[in-house]
Structure formats: C-alpha cells, structure tokens
Design a protein around this motif. Structure first.
Motif, PDB file in Angstrom:
ATOM      1  N   GLY A 130     -40.078  66.494 -70.015  1.00  0.00           N
ATOM      2  CA  GLY A 130     -38.696  66.444 -70.480  1.00  0.00           C
ATOM      3  C   GLY A 130     -37.814  67.407 -69.700  1.00  0.00           C
ATOM      4  O   GLY A 130     -36.701  67.057 -69.285  1.00  0.00           O
ATOM      5  N   ALA A 146     -33.490  58.762 -73.886  1.00  0.00           N
ATOM      6  CA  ALA A 146     -34.417  59.132 -74.960  1.00  0.00           C
ATOM      7  C   ALA A 146     -34.058  58.405 -76.260  1.00  0.00           C
ATOM      8  O   ALA A 146     -34.948  57.882 -76.950  1.00  0.00           O
ATOM      9  CB  ALA A 146     -34.417  60.641 -75.165  1.00  0.00           C
ATOM     10  N   ILE A 147     -32.783  58.349 -76.588  1.00  0.00           N
ATOM     11  CA  ILE A 147     -32.343  57.669 -77.816  1.00  0.00           C
ATOM     12  C   ILE A 147     -32.605  56.169 -77.734  1.00  0.00           C
ATOM     13  O   ILE A 147     -33.132  55.563 -78.672  1.00  0.00           O
ATOM     14  CB  ILE A 147     -30.849  57.961 -78.111  1.00  0.00           C
ATOM     15  CG1 ILE A 147     -30.678  59.429 -78.517  1.00  0.00           C
ATOM     16  CG2 ILE A 147     -30.309  57.026 -79.190  1.00  0.00           C
ATOM     17  CD1 ILE A 147     -29.228  59.884 -78.601  1.00  0.00           C
ATOM     18  N   SER A 149     -34.805  54.668 -75.885  1.00  0.00           N
ATOM     19  CA  SER A 149     -36.260  54.471 -75.928  1.00  0.00           C
ATOM     20  C   SER A 149     -36.783  54.583 -77.352  1.00  0.00           C
ATOM     21  O   SER A 149     -37.610  53.774 -77.795  1.00  0.00           O
ATOM     22  CB  SER A 149     -36.970  55.486 -75.037  1.00  0.00           C
ATOM     23  OG  SER A 149     -36.595  55.320 -73.704  1.00  0.00           O
ATOM     24  N   TYR A 150     -36.304  55.589 -78.072  1.00  0.00           N
ATOM     25  CA  TYR A 150     -36.737  55.778 -79.457  1.00  0.00           C
ATOM     26  C   TYR A 150     -36.382  54.555 -80.313  1.00  0.00           C
ATOM     27  O   TYR A 150     -37.228  54.041 -81.049  1.00  0.00           O
ATOM     28  CB  TYR A 150     -36.109  57.037 -80.057  1.00  0.00           C
ATOM     29  CG  TYR A 150     -36.452  57.205 -81.515  1.00  0.00           C
ATOM     30  CD1 TYR A 150     -37.691  57.701 -81.897  1.00  0.00           C
ATOM     31  CD2 TYR A 150     -35.554  56.831 -82.519  1.00  0.00           C
ATOM     32  CE1 TYR A 150     -38.026  57.834 -83.241  1.00  0.00           C
ATOM     33  CE2 TYR A 150     -35.879  56.953 -83.855  1.00  0.00           C
ATOM     34  CZ  TYR A 150     -37.111  57.458 -84.210  1.00  0.00           C
ATOM     35  OH  TYR A 150     -37.442  57.575 -85.545  1.00  0.00           O
ATOM     36  N   ILE A 151     -35.152  54.096 -80.196  1.00  0.00           N
ATOM     37  CA  ILE A 151     -34.714  52.938 -80.988  1.00  0.00           C
ATOM     38  C   ILE A 151     -35.535  51.701 -80.615  1.00  0.00           C
ATOM     39  O   ILE A 151     -36.001  50.966 -81.487  1.00  0.00           O
ATOM     40  CB  ILE A 151     -33.205  52.682 -80.797  1.00  0.00           C
ATOM     41  CG1 ILE A 151     -32.398  53.822 -81.444  1.00  0.00           C
ATOM     42  CG2 ILE A 151     -32.792  51.329 -81.375  1.00  0.00           C
ATOM     43  CD1 ILE A 151     -30.920  53.827 -81.096  1.00  0.00           C
ATOM     44  N   LEU A 153     -38.544  51.530 -79.298  1.00  0.00           N
ATOM     45  CA  LEU A 153     -39.956  51.653 -79.684  1.00  0.00           C
ATOM     46  C   LEU A 153     -40.157  51.702 -81.192  1.00  0.00           C
ATOM     47  O   LEU A 153     -41.001  50.991 -81.742  1.00  0.00           O
ATOM     48  CB  LEU A 153     -40.566  52.910 -79.052  1.00  0.00           C
ATOM     49  CG  LEU A 153     -40.753  52.881 -77.543  1.00  0.00           C
ATOM     50  CD1 LEU A 153     -41.048  54.279 -77.026  1.00  0.00           C
ATOM     51  CD2 LEU A 153     -41.859  51.918 -77.161  1.00  0.00           C
ATOM     52  N   GLU A 154     -39.395  52.541 -81.869  1.00  0.00           N
ATOM     53  CA  GLU A 154     -39.644  52.796 -83.290  1.00  0.00           C
ATOM     54  C   GLU A 154     -38.880  51.867 -84.234  1.00  0.00           C
ATOM     55  O   GLU A 154     -39.416  51.470 -85.260  1.00  0.00           O
ATOM     56  CB  GLU A 154     -39.310  54.254 -83.621  1.00  0.00           C
ATOM     57  CG  GLU A 154     -40.203  55.251 -82.910  1.00  0.00           C
ATOM     58  CD  GLU A 154     -41.671  55.123 -83.296  1.00  0.00           C
ATOM     59  OE1 GLU A 154     -41.964  54.867 -84.487  1.00  0.00           O
ATOM     60  OE2 GLU A 154     -42.524  55.264 -82.407  1.00  0.00           O
ATOM     61  N   LYS A 155     -37.657  51.548 -83.905  1.00  0.00           N
ATOM     62  CA  LYS A 155     -36.852  50.735 -84.821  1.00  0.00           C
ATOM     63  C   LYS A 155     -36.964  49.240 -84.526  1.00  0.00           C
ATOM     64  O   LYS A 155     -37.079  48.434 -85.425  1.00  0.00           O
ATOM     65  CB  LYS A 155     -35.372  51.163 -84.761  1.00  0.00           C
ATOM     66  CG  LYS A 155     -35.139  52.628 -85.106  1.00  0.00           C
ATOM     67  CD  LYS A 155     -35.546  52.928 -86.520  1.00  0.00           C
ATOM     68  CE  LYS A 155     -35.273  54.389 -86.847  1.00  0.00           C
ATOM     69  NZ  LYS A 155     -35.851  54.806 -88.094  1.00  0.00           N
ATOM     70  N   LYS A 157     -39.308  47.950 -82.476  1.00  0.00           N
ATOM     71  CA  LYS A 157     -40.733  47.655 -82.276  1.00  0.00           C
ATOM     72  C   LYS A 157     -41.026  46.913 -80.970  1.00  0.00           C
ATOM     73  O   LYS A 157     -41.915  46.071 -80.901  1.00  0.00           O
ATOM     74  CB  LYS A 157     -41.314  46.871 -83.456  1.00  0.00           C
ATOM     75  CG  LYS A 157     -41.167  47.561 -84.790  1.00  0.00           C
ATOM     76  CD  LYS A 157     -41.936  48.862 -84.824  1.00  0.00           C
ATOM     77  CE  LYS A 157     -41.831  49.503 -86.197  1.00  0.00           C
ATOM     78  NZ  LYS A 157     -42.232  50.876 -86.218  1.00  0.00           N
ATOM     79  N   PRO A 160     -44.195  49.137 -75.586  1.00  0.00           N
ATOM     80  CA  PRO A 160     -43.882  50.235 -74.669  1.00  0.00           C
ATOM     81  C   PRO A 160     -43.713  49.789 -73.218  1.00  0.00           C
ATOM     82  O   PRO A 160     -42.881  50.340 -72.484  1.00  0.00           O
ATOM     83  CB  PRO A 160     -45.080  51.178 -74.806  1.00  0.00           C
ATOM     84  CG  PRO A 160     -45.626  50.892 -76.160  1.00  0.00           C
ATOM     85  CD  PRO A 160     -45.367  49.435 -76.418  1.00  0.00           C
ATOM     86  N   VAL A 163     -40.180  48.775 -72.590  1.00  0.00           N
ATOM     87  CA  VAL A 163     -39.273  49.925 -72.524  1.00  0.00           C
ATOM     88  C   VAL A 163     -39.398  50.598 -71.151  1.00  0.00           C
ATOM     89  O   VAL A 163     -38.396  50.946 -70.519  1.00  0.00           O
ATOM     90  CB  VAL A 163     -39.563  50.923 -73.669  1.00  0.00           C
ATOM     91  CG1 VAL A 163     -38.674  52.144 -73.566  1.00  0.00           C
ATOM     92  CG2 VAL A 163     -39.377  50.229 -75.021  1.00  0.00           C
TER      93      VAL A 163
END
Length: 178
Positions: A130, A146-147, A149-151, A153-155, A157, A160, A163
C-alpha cells in the motif's frame, strides 16, 4: 551457484513456514527478497499483481516472478522446485500421521494459534504494498482504486480476477494518458 542455493533456501523456508498456503508465504518471500536485495519493493508488488492475475497457485507464480529476474530460467526452476518440495514432502511423509491426530486438541490449538500470526504477516505485506502504491500513484488514485476494489469484491461479489483485470485495463489505458 551460491545465488541459486540462496534462492532454493529462501523459497523452501518460506513455503515450509507459509502456513495456510501460497498467500501466507508471500510475507516470508518478501522478507527474503528484501534481505538479499533481489528486487525493489515496487518490482515485488508488481510481481504479486501479475501473479494474482494469472491462473494457478500464487506461490509458484511468485517463485517465477522472483527467480527469473535473479537467475533467469534456471532461477525460476530452482524457486519453483523449492516452493513445491515442502508441500510434497509433508503431504507424502506426514499426511497419514496428521490424519490420525486431526481431532486432537493439541493439533487444533496449533492451527488456531498460528492463524493470527499469519494474518499479521499478510497485513504487513499489504501495508508495504500500500505504501509503495501511494508513492507511485498518489493518495487520490490509491484511495479511489481501493474503494472501487472493495465495492467490487465485497459488495458486488465480483471475482478477484475481474477486479485485477479491471486494474490492468485502467493502468494500461488510462494511466499513461495522465
């Protein structure tokens, strides 16, 4: 010849103690790369990014991404052998014994207590990557990626690999224009 031996020892050791598989060995490999000054943090981070985008186990791809710059094809081969050998030895020699004790409280305790250590090792590498990304991209792009990627991957689905592919496209097409 000495460098090949150091490559072998480094990858063999990292993969013996990389409890949990390839991702857990990344911090151990990173330590060896820094110790031997085989590549920069940035090159190591780029190697991990590329390795994550390709199919197959991360540990063997990481072996190639470190072994090749250090000693070419022979370095890659040595690093791959050193990566695979610990698992093969443990699987073949110890598997039957472990199967007998898998319900043992001692074995369960060992497995449970090592997990936080592995998590911190992975956090350490993520933190270092990072920092490198922030230096190279700047805060704004780092936070946005980062945001997103997070959305993704996590929200949402997303897989990876998708992404990572998106980051490749962004980096290859958009970033050179900036």
């Amino acid at each position: 010849m000495i460098v090949l031996w150091e490559l072998f020892k480094s990858f063999f050791t990292a993969n013996i103690f990389g409890y949990g598989g390839g991702p857990a060995s990344i911090p151990l490999v990173f330590h060896e790369v820094e110790k031997h000054q085989w590549m920069s943090q940035s090159d190591f981070s780029n190697g991990i990014a590329l390795a994550n985008a390709l199919p197959g186990p991360i540990a063997t791809k990481l072996a190639v991404s470190v072994g090749y710059p250090v000693m070419g094809i022979l370095g890659s081969i040595v690093a791959i052998i050193a990566t695979v050998l610990p698992s093969a030895i443990i699987f073949i020699v110890i598997f039957k014994k472990l199967d007998q004790y898998k319900k043992s409280k001692v074995m369960l305790g060992i497995m449970l207590m090592v997990q936080p250590v592995v998590a911190m090792l992975m956090f350490s590498v993520a933190y270092t990557m990072g920092k490198t990304s922030i230096v190279q991209l700047g805060w704004i792009q780092f936070v946005i990626l980062a945001i997103i990627s997070y959305i993704a991957l996590e929200k949402m689905k997303y897989h990876p690999a998708l992404v990572i592919l998106g980051a490749f496209v962004y980096g290859g097409l958009v970033l050179p224009l900036l």
